[in-house]
Design a protein around this motif. Structure first.
Motif, short mmCIF file in Angstrom:
data_model
loop_
_atom_site.label_atom_id
_atom_site.label_comp_id
_atom_site.label_asym_id
_atom_site.label_seq_id
_atom_site.Cartn_x
_atom_site.Cartn_y
_atom_site.Cartn_z
N LEU A 127 -30.88 -3.55 -32.16
CA LEU A 127 -31.08 -3.31 -33.59
C LEU A 127 -32.46 -3.84 -33.95
O LEU A 127 -32.82 -4.95 -33.58
CB LEU A 127 -30.01 -4.02 -34.42
CG LEU A 127 -30.11 -3.84 -35.94
CD1 LEU A 127 -29.84 -2.39 -36.34
CD2 LEU A 127 -29.14 -4.77 -36.66
N VAL A 128 -33.22 -3.01 -34.67
CA VAL A 128 -34.58 -3.39 -35.08
C VAL A 128 -34.56 -3.80 -36.54
O VAL A 128 -34.04 -3.08 -37.40
CB VAL A 128 -35.56 -2.21 -34.88
CG1 VAL A 128 -36.95 -2.57 -35.38
CG2 VAL A 128 -35.62 -1.80 -33.41
N LEU A 129 -35.13 -4.97 -36.83
CA LEU A 129 -35.34 -5.42 -38.21
C LEU A 129 -36.83 -5.66 -38.38
O LEU A 129 -37.46 -6.26 -37.51
CB LEU A 129 -34.54 -6.69 -38.49
CG LEU A 129 -33.02 -6.55 -38.28
CD1 LEU A 129 -32.59 -7.33 -37.06
CD2 LEU A 129 -32.25 -7.02 -39.50
N THR A 130 -37.39 -5.19 -39.48
CA THR A 130 -38.84 -5.27 -39.60
C THR A 130 -39.29 -5.54 -41.03
O THR A 130 -38.60 -5.21 -41.99
CB THR A 130 -39.49 -3.96 -39.09
OG1 THR A 130 -40.91 -4.11 -39.06
CG2 THR A 130 -39.12 -2.77 -39.96
N GLN A 131 -40.47 -6.18 -41.14
CA GLN A 131 -41.16 -6.34 -42.41
C GLN A 131 -42.23 -5.26 -42.59
O GLN A 131 -42.86 -5.19 -43.63
CB GLN A 131 -41.85 -7.71 -42.46
CG GLN A 131 -40.93 -8.91 -42.43
CD GLN A 131 -41.70 -10.21 -42.40
OE1 GLN A 131 -42.75 -10.31 -41.77
NE2 GLN A 131 -41.19 -11.24 -43.08
N GLU A 149 -31.23 5.64 -27.13
CA GLU A 149 -30.36 5.82 -25.96
C GLU A 149 -29.16 4.88 -26.04
O GLU A 149 -29.30 3.71 -26.39
CB GLU A 149 -31.16 5.56 -24.68
CG GLU A 149 -30.39 5.82 -23.41
CD GLU A 149 -31.27 5.72 -22.16
OE1 GLU A 149 -30.71 5.74 -21.05
OE2 GLU A 149 -32.50 5.61 -22.31
N TYR A 150 -27.99 5.42 -25.68
CA TYR A 150 -26.73 4.69 -25.81
C TYR A 150 -25.89 4.85 -24.54
O TYR A 150 -25.91 5.91 -23.90
CB TYR A 150 -25.90 5.23 -26.98
CG TYR A 150 -26.60 5.26 -28.31
CD1 TYR A 150 -26.36 4.27 -29.27
CD2 TYR A 150 -27.50 6.28 -28.62
CE1 TYR A 150 -26.99 4.31 -30.50
CE2 TYR A 150 -28.14 6.31 -29.85
CZ TYR A 150 -27.88 5.33 -30.78
OH TYR A 150 -28.52 5.37 -31.99
N THR A 214 -14.44 4.05 -27.12
CA THR A 214 -13.85 2.71 -27.02
C THR A 214 -14.92 1.62 -26.93
O THR A 214 -14.61 0.44 -27.03
CB THR A 214 -12.92 2.62 -25.81
OG1 THR A 214 -13.66 2.91 -24.61
CG2 THR A 214 -11.77 3.61 -25.93
N GLY A 215 -16.17 2.01 -26.76
CA GLY A 215 -17.27 1.05 -26.73
C GLY A 215 -18.60 1.77 -26.82
O GLY A 215 -18.76 2.84 -26.22
N LEU A 216 -19.53 1.21 -27.58
CA LEU A 216 -20.83 1.86 -27.77
C LEU A 216 -21.92 0.79 -27.78
O LEU A 216 -21.84 -0.18 -28.52
CB LEU A 216 -20.84 2.66 -29.07
CG LEU A 216 -22.06 3.57 -29.33
CD1 LEU A 216 -21.66 4.75 -30.21
CD2 LEU A 216 -23.20 2.81 -29.99
N LYS A 217 -22.94 1.02 -26.95
CA LYS A 217 -24.04 0.06 -26.83
C LYS A 217 -25.37 0.81 -26.85
O LYS A 217 -25.59 1.71 -26.04
CB LYS A 217 -23.91 -0.73 -25.52
CG LYS A 217 -25.00 -1.77 -25.28
CD LYS A 217 -24.73 -2.51 -23.96
CE LYS A 217 -25.72 -3.65 -23.74
NZ LYS A 217 -25.43 -4.38 -22.48
N ARG A 218 -26.26 0.43 -27.76
CA ARG A 218 -27.60 1.03 -27.79
C ARG A 218 -28.50 0.22 -26.87
O ARG A 218 -28.60 -1.01 -27.02
CB ARG A 218 -28.17 1.07 -29.20
CG ARG A 218 -29.54 1.76 -29.25
CD ARG A 218 -29.84 2.33 -30.63
NE ARG A 218 -29.92 1.29 -31.63
CZ ARG A 218 -29.75 1.51 -32.94
NH1 ARG A 218 -29.47 2.74 -33.37
NH2 ARG A 218 -29.85 0.52 -33.81
N ILE A 219 -29.15 0.92 -25.93
CA ILE A 219 -29.93 0.20 -24.92
C ILE A 219 -31.43 0.49 -25.00
O ILE A 219 -32.22 -0.18 -24.33
CB ILE A 219 -29.44 0.54 -23.49
CG1 ILE A 219 -29.56 2.04 -23.20
CG2 ILE A 219 -28.00 0.06 -23.31
CD1 ILE A 219 -29.30 2.39 -21.74
N ARG A 220 -31.84 1.45 -25.83
CA ARG A 220 -33.27 1.76 -25.92
C ARG A 220 -33.58 2.46 -27.23
O ARG A 220 -32.79 3.28 -27.71
CB ARG A 220 -33.68 2.67 -24.75
CG ARG A 220 -35.14 3.09 -24.75
CD ARG A 220 -35.50 3.89 -23.51
NE ARG A 220 -34.79 5.16 -23.43
CZ ARG A 220 -35.20 6.31 -24.00
NH1 ARG A 220 -36.31 6.32 -24.73
NH2 ARG A 220 -34.50 7.42 -23.85
#
Length: 243
Positions: A127-131, A149-150, A214-220
Motif C-alpha cells: 500500500l502506497v501512502l504519499t504527501q 500485481e497480485y 480466500t486470500g489476496l496479496k498485492r506484491i508490486r
C-alpha cells in the motif's frame, strides 16, 4: 485553443496536484513564460511555458512517499465501522530496519499522508501512502496505466473459458474491464496483473467466473515490488525509485 486554469494545466503536465498548484500559485512560486503568476484562477494557453520556482521544488523534495505491507484488518483510507486506517501503522517502531532510502523519520512526514490507491480490509500487501501529488496522480489519476500485481488464493473450479474471461471479456458496473494478465501461479493461486483498480475488482471478477477469493496479496505497483518488507512494517520510497 481555449485557455485553461493554471492549476489544471500544472496537474496535466505532472508538475504537482491541483491542490498543490493552488498553494504554489498563492505563494508566488509559479512562473508562466518567465513571469510570476500569483492569482488563483489565472488561465493559460496550452503552449505557454510553466515552471516551478526553487521554493516549490524544495517543498516537493521534502514530501515523502511511504510503502507499507498492510496486514488484514486495516482500511486503506478513512476509519470506518470501528476499523483503523492503515496510516496508524506509520510509526517509528514499525519502520523497517532494512529501509535503504537514507530518510530519517520526522513527525511532519505524517501530515497530509494519504493512500494512493485502495487495498480492502481483507487484503494484504503493498500500500502506497504519499504527501506528493505527483505520485498520487501517477498511481490513481484518470490516465494512470501503472500495473498492479497480485497473488490471489481461490477456491472453486475454473476452466479455460473462465481463465480467458478473467484476462479479457468481463464487465463491472456496466463498464467493460481493461485487458488483464491472469495465469495460474500454483494449484490454488492465481497471479493477476491489472492496469485499473475498481472497488473489490479482483474478488468481483472471480465471483463472475465461479471462484471465491480466500486470500489476496498485492506484491508490486509499477516497478516497485513489495520485496522483503515484512507485514505491518513500512519504508520510505527512495529518491532513486520510480513507479
Amino acid at each position: 485553443m481555449e485557455p485553461v486554469r493554471l492549476s489544471k494545466r500544472m496537474a496535466e503536465l505532472g508538475l504537482c496536484s491541483r491542490r498543490e498548484a493552488d498553494e504554489y500559485i498563492a505563494r508566488g512560486w509559479v512562473t508562466v513564460d518567465g513571469v510570476v503568476v500569483d492569482v488563483l484562477g489565472s488561465k493559460v494557453l496550452p503552449e505557454q511555458k510553466i515552471e516551478l520556482r526553487r521554493q516549490a521544488q524544495r517543498a516537493q523534495s521534502q514530501r515523502v512517499t511511504v510503502l507499507l505491507n498492510k496486514p488484514v484488518g486495516y482500511v486503506s483510507g478513512q476509519a470506518e465501522q470501528g476499523y483503523q486506517p492503515a496510516v496508524v501503522l506509520i510509526r517509528p517502531e514499525n519502520h523497517w530496519a532494512g529501509d535503504a532510502s537514507g530518510i530519517r523519520f520526522a513527525r511532519e512526514h505524517l501530515g497530509n499522508l494519504a493512500p494512493a490507491g485502495r487495498l480492502d480490509i481483507d487484503s494484504v500487501g503493498l500500500l502506497v501512502l504519499t504527501q506528493d501529488g505527483r505520485v498520487a496522480k501517477a498511481l490513481i489519476g484518470e490516465e494512470s496505466g501503472v500495473e498492479k500485481e497480485y497473488l490471489v488464493r481461490v477456491s472453486g473450479r475454473l476452466g479455460p473459458e473462465g481463465l480467458a474471461l478473467l484476462n479479457h471479456g468481463l464487465s463491472l458496473d456496466g463498464q467493460p474491464l481493461k485487458p488483464a494478465k491472469v495465469q495460474w501461479q500454483n494449484a490454488d493461486q492465481l497471479r493477476f496483473v491489472l492496469q485499473e483498480g475498481k472497488k473489490r475488482q479482483i474478488r468481483r471478477m472471480c465471483e463472475l467466473v465461479g471462484l471465491r477469493v480466500t486470500g489476496l496479496k498485492r506484491i508490486r505497483i509499477g516497478r516497485i515490488a513489495l520485496g522483503d518488507l515484512p507485514q505491518g512494517k513500512w519504508r520510505y520510497l527512495g529518491a532513486d525509485e520510480r513507479f
